[in-house]
Design a protein around this motif. Structure first.
Motif, PDB file in Angstrom:
ATOM      1  N   GLN A   2       2.148   6.936  -6.737  1.00  0.00           N
ATOM      2  CA  GLN A   2       1.113   7.828  -7.246  1.00  0.00           C
ATOM      3  C   GLN A   2       1.449   9.297  -7.003  1.00  0.00           C
ATOM      4  O   GLN A   2       1.007  10.166  -7.743  1.00  0.00           O
ATOM      5  CB  GLN A   2      -0.229   7.487  -6.604  1.00  0.00           C
ATOM      6  CG  GLN A   2      -0.846   6.189  -7.115  1.00  0.00           C
ATOM      7  CD  GLN A   2      -2.162   5.872  -6.444  1.00  0.00           C
ATOM      8  OE1 GLN A   2      -2.343   6.129  -5.249  1.00  0.00           O
ATOM      9  NE2 GLN A   2      -3.089   5.290  -7.187  1.00  0.00           N
TER      10      GLN A   2
ATOM     11  N   LEU B  78       0.826  -1.201   0.000  1.00  0.00           N
ATOM     12  CA  LEU B  78       0.000   0.000   0.000  1.00  0.00           C
ATOM     13  C   LEU B  78       0.866   1.259   0.000  1.00  0.00           C
ATOM     14  O   LEU B  78       0.599   2.210  -0.754  1.00  0.00           O
ATOM     15  CB  LEU B  78      -0.928  -0.004   1.211  1.00  0.00           C
ATOM     16  CG  LEU B  78      -1.916   1.168   1.312  1.00  0.00           C
ATOM     17  CD1 LEU B  78      -2.871   1.157   0.127  1.00  0.00           C
ATOM     18  CD2 LEU B  78      -2.702   1.101   2.624  1.00  0.00           C
TER      19      LEU B  78
ATOM     20  N   THR C 113      -7.013   0.235  -1.130  1.00  0.00           N
ATOM     21  CA  THR C 113      -7.611   1.292  -0.316  1.00  0.00           C
ATOM     22  C   THR C 113      -7.269   1.091   1.155  1.00  0.00           C
ATOM     23  O   THR C 113      -6.920  -0.020   1.587  1.00  0.00           O
ATOM     24  CB  THR C 113      -9.139   1.294  -0.467  1.00  0.00           C
ATOM     25  OG1 THR C 113      -9.661   0.042   0.029  1.00  0.00           O
ATOM     26  CG2 THR C 113      -9.531   1.440  -1.928  1.00  0.00           C
ATOM     27  N   LEU C 114      -7.398   2.173   1.916  1.00  0.00           N
ATOM     28  CA  LEU C 114      -7.126   2.092   3.351  1.00  0.00           C
ATOM     29  C   LEU C 114      -8.108   1.151   4.032  1.00  0.00           C
ATOM     30  O   LEU C 114      -7.730   0.393   4.935  1.00  0.00           O
ATOM     31  CB  LEU C 114      -7.218   3.489   3.967  1.00  0.00           C
ATOM     32  CG  LEU C 114      -6.948   3.567   5.474  1.00  0.00           C
ATOM     33  CD1 LEU C 114      -5.547   3.079   5.803  1.00  0.00           C
ATOM     34  CD2 LEU C 114      -7.163   5.007   5.977  1.00  0.00           C
ATOM     35  N   GLU C 115      -9.375   1.169   3.599  1.00  0.00           N
ATOM     36  CA  GLU C 115     -10.377   0.302   4.213  1.00  0.00           C
ATOM     37  C   GLU C 115     -10.035  -1.177   3.996  1.00  0.00           C
ATOM     38  O   GLU C 115     -10.151  -1.990   4.919  1.00  0.00           O
ATOM     39  CB  GLU C 115     -11.757   0.610   3.649  1.00  0.00           C
ATOM     40  CG  GLU C 115     -12.878  -0.047   4.455  1.00  0.00           C
ATOM     41  CD  GLU C 115     -14.251   0.414   4.015  1.00  0.00           C
ATOM     42  OE1 GLU C 115     -15.172   0.395   4.851  1.00  0.00           O
ATOM     43  OE2 GLU C 115     -14.403   0.792   2.844  1.00  0.00           O
ATOM     44  N   ASN C 116      -9.587  -1.530   2.804  1.00  0.00           N
ATOM     45  CA  ASN C 116      -9.179  -2.914   2.552  1.00  0.00           C
ATOM     46  C   ASN C 116      -7.962  -3.293   3.383  1.00  0.00           C
ATOM     47  O   ASN C 116      -7.851  -4.429   3.862  1.00  0.00           O
ATOM     48  CB  ASN C 116      -8.870  -3.112   1.070  1.00  0.00           C
ATOM     49  CG  ASN C 116     -10.096  -3.468   0.257  1.00  0.00           C
ATOM     50  OD1 ASN C 116     -11.135  -3.811   0.815  1.00  0.00           O
ATOM     51  ND2 ASN C 116      -9.983  -3.390  -1.054  1.00  0.00           N
TER      52      ASN C 116
ATOM     53  N   ASP D  25      -8.612  -3.675  -4.658  1.00  0.00           N
ATOM     54  CA  ASP D  25      -8.401  -2.229  -4.619  1.00  0.00           C
ATOM     55  C   ASP D  25      -7.454  -1.851  -3.481  1.00  0.00           C
ATOM     56  O   ASP D  25      -7.681  -2.254  -2.323  1.00  0.00           O
ATOM     57  CB  ASP D  25      -9.728  -1.491  -4.429  1.00  0.00           C
ATOM     58  CG  ASP D  25     -10.575  -1.494  -5.684  1.00  0.00           C
ATOM     59  OD1 ASP D  25     -10.048  -1.891  -6.750  1.00  0.00           O
ATOM     60  OD2 ASP D  25     -11.760  -1.119  -5.612  1.00  0.00           O
TER      61      ASP D  25
ATOM     62  N   VAL E  39       1.038   4.243  -2.900  1.00  0.00           N
ATOM     63  CA  VAL E  39       0.791   5.644  -2.562  1.00  0.00           C
ATOM     64  C   VAL E  39       1.960   6.526  -2.990  1.00  0.00           C
ATOM     65  O   VAL E  39       1.784   7.594  -3.599  1.00  0.00           O
ATOM     66  CB  VAL E  39       0.528   5.788  -1.053  1.00  0.00           C
ATOM     67  CG1 VAL E  39       0.508   7.268  -0.651  1.00  0.00           C
ATOM     68  CG2 VAL E  39      -0.781   5.123  -0.676  1.00  0.00           C
TER      69      VAL E  39
ATOM     70  N   ASN F  47     -16.501  -3.996  -0.794  1.00  0.00           N
ATOM     71  CA  ASN F  47     -15.320  -3.481  -1.482  1.00  0.00           C
ATOM     72  C   ASN F  47     -14.741  -4.497  -2.448  1.00  0.00           C
ATOM     73  O   ASN F  47     -14.762  -5.707  -2.175  1.00  0.00           O
ATOM     74  CB  ASN F  47     -14.226  -3.100  -0.471  1.00  0.00           C
ATOM     75  CG  ASN F  47     -14.559  -1.827   0.277  1.00  0.00           C
ATOM     76  OD1 ASN F  47     -15.725  -1.479   0.445  1.00  0.00           O
ATOM     77  ND2 ASN F  47     -13.534  -1.123   0.731  1.00  0.00           N
TER      78      ASN F  47
END
Length: 440
Positions: A184, A177, A302-305, A300, A181, A296
């Motif tokens: 990007q 992750l 994402t922070l939630e994942n 992906d 980030v 979800n």
């Protein structure tokens, strides 16, 4: 953290040879737990039996009705990751028991265990390559060899090592992750990162389509080639799920070294108390994980994942420990133990029944059988799992009344001990041997 309880030493065993455990020597609670774990494993494995493994990393969903979505959430909440964790705990506990008994018999435990694990590796390899790619026996055998490196550790050290291994997938997810980030943010790389992720997703979608074509409509050669590709894909994800299995091996090994299995009656207060709190915390954590899994896309970044993956890393073992503590506590009551006798019988022939589940389910779903691949959603596969499990309970109860081992257990033990094992239960009368409860 397992209680520091000194193990109760069984009487010395004859050192001239080591035999599989007799029926009267088995620990009923462990057999019940093993049989119970097979139910959850079957419910979860039904998705891989009936759908492509690549669906786990795509946002594709082919069974979107409210009933199927509800069952998918329930499976994620109560079962996914919990039952192979429970079985892993029992596997590590069994190795500790056999190591202890072998040492008391004056026999090098590692020589028998290495032979035992080696033959398990062969059985698992044949199962994975020729029957079903979701096999776990190969992983168990390989990690069993690694577990032997920890055999001199004290229980507390084993639990610390278990926590370390549980943190490995968390660190991996943080690294992935964080890298995405950073890339990007760096000028000129953000679009390239997103394009790479879209390309990866497209590749998985293509493999989903190819899996459907092979398993639902292909001949044996098509199925075999796709099985090997799916197996390689599952092994490519090993860094994310293998550390958790090894962690549960270590916790089970710690419990065995602490002699918990020999003092269940004396420890029933702790079993109920620890089991209750592990169950409550596990249910709370896994409720969040199941909600995220339902809403979800799993691939992906994402922070939630990421949070859900961390929650799952610790929540699944916690719930497994909760199941283990509560069921072991209840199984100490004679009435409950009698009621769960068919489940205990299932646990005594766990390897045979695990392999039978693969044979039956691939026949139901693959083109050479009923051809139901991709046509049954989570609600239907859960109903099929319950029906198959009920049939297996009846078969196990009948089989264990007549035979000491299941067919696969008999072959495995005969190869391990280098002599054909008697199958009739009368052999157990009047004998006393070493415990052989690595899987039952």
């Amino acid at each position: 953290m397992p209680p520091e309880v000194p193990p109760v030493s069984p009487p010395p065993l004859p050192s001239e040879r080591l035999d599989p455990v007799g029926r009267s020597e088995r620990i009923a609670s462990l057999d019940i737990l093993r049989g119970f774990a097979l139910l959850g494993i079957l419910v979860v494995n039904m998705r891989i039996f009936s759908e492509p493994v690549y669906l786990m990393v795509t946002d594709l969903e082919f069974h979107t009705g409210a009933l199927d979505r509800g069952f998918r959430m329930l499976i994620s909440w109560f079962a996914e990751g919990k039952f192979y964790s429970l079985f892993s705990l029992l596997f590590g506990l069994g190795i500790a028991i056999q190591t202890r008994r072998s040492e008391l018999a004056g026999i090098r435990s590692t020589s028998i265990l290495r032979r035992r694990l080696g033959w398990l590796l062969v059985i698992g390899g044949l199962h994975a390559v020729f029957i079903w790619e979701g096999d776990i026996l190969v992983i168990y055998a390989l990690l069993g060899f690694l577990l032997l490196l920890f055999r001199r550790c004290r229980p507390r050290s084993l639990v610390i090592w278990a926590v370390v291994f549980l943190l490995i997938p968390v660190v991996l997810n943080v690294g992935v992750l964080g890298l995405i980030v950073v890339l990007q943010i760096v000028p000129g790389t953000g679009d390239a990162v997103m394009e790479a992720l879209r390309s990866q997703e497209a590749g998985y979608v293509a493999m989903v389509e190819r899996s459907y074509e092979a398993f639902a409509h292909g001949d044996w050669g098509d199925i075999q080639r796709m099985r090997l590709r799916s197996l390689a894909f599952l092994y490519s994800l090993a860094f994310y799920y293998v550390p958790g299995i090894l962690a549960m091996f270590l916790i089970g090994f710690a419990l065995g070294k602490a002699g918990v299995h020999e003092r269940l009656e004396a420890l029933k207060g702790r079993l109920s108390r620890y089991g209750f709190w592990c169950l409550v915390l596990g249910l709370i954590l896994n409720a969040y994980y199941a909600k995220v899994r339902l809403t979800n896309a799993p691939n992906d970044p994402t922070l939630e994942n990421f949070v859900a993956s961390v929650v799952f890393t610790f929540g699944a073992p916690l719930l497994a420990l909760g199941y283990a503590g509560i069921i072991a506590y209840l199984a100490l009551r004679p009435t409950v133990r009698d009621w769960l006798a068919p489940v205990a019988a299932m646990g005594r022939v766990a390897l045979s029944q695990y392999l039978l589940q693969s044979i039956v389910c691939t026949t139901i779903f693959y083109s050479y059988g009923l051809g139901w691949y991709g046509r049954v959603g989570p609600a239907g596969t859960t109903a099929l799992a319950l029906a198959l499990y009920a049939a297996q309970l009846a078969l196990s109860a009948r089989w264990t009344r007549r035979f000491r081992f299941g067919p696969a257990e008999w072959l495995w033990r005969s190869l391990t001990y280098k002599r054909w094992q008697p199958m009739r239960p009368e052999y157990d009368l009047g004998r006393r041997g070493a415990s052989d409860t690595v899987t039952g």
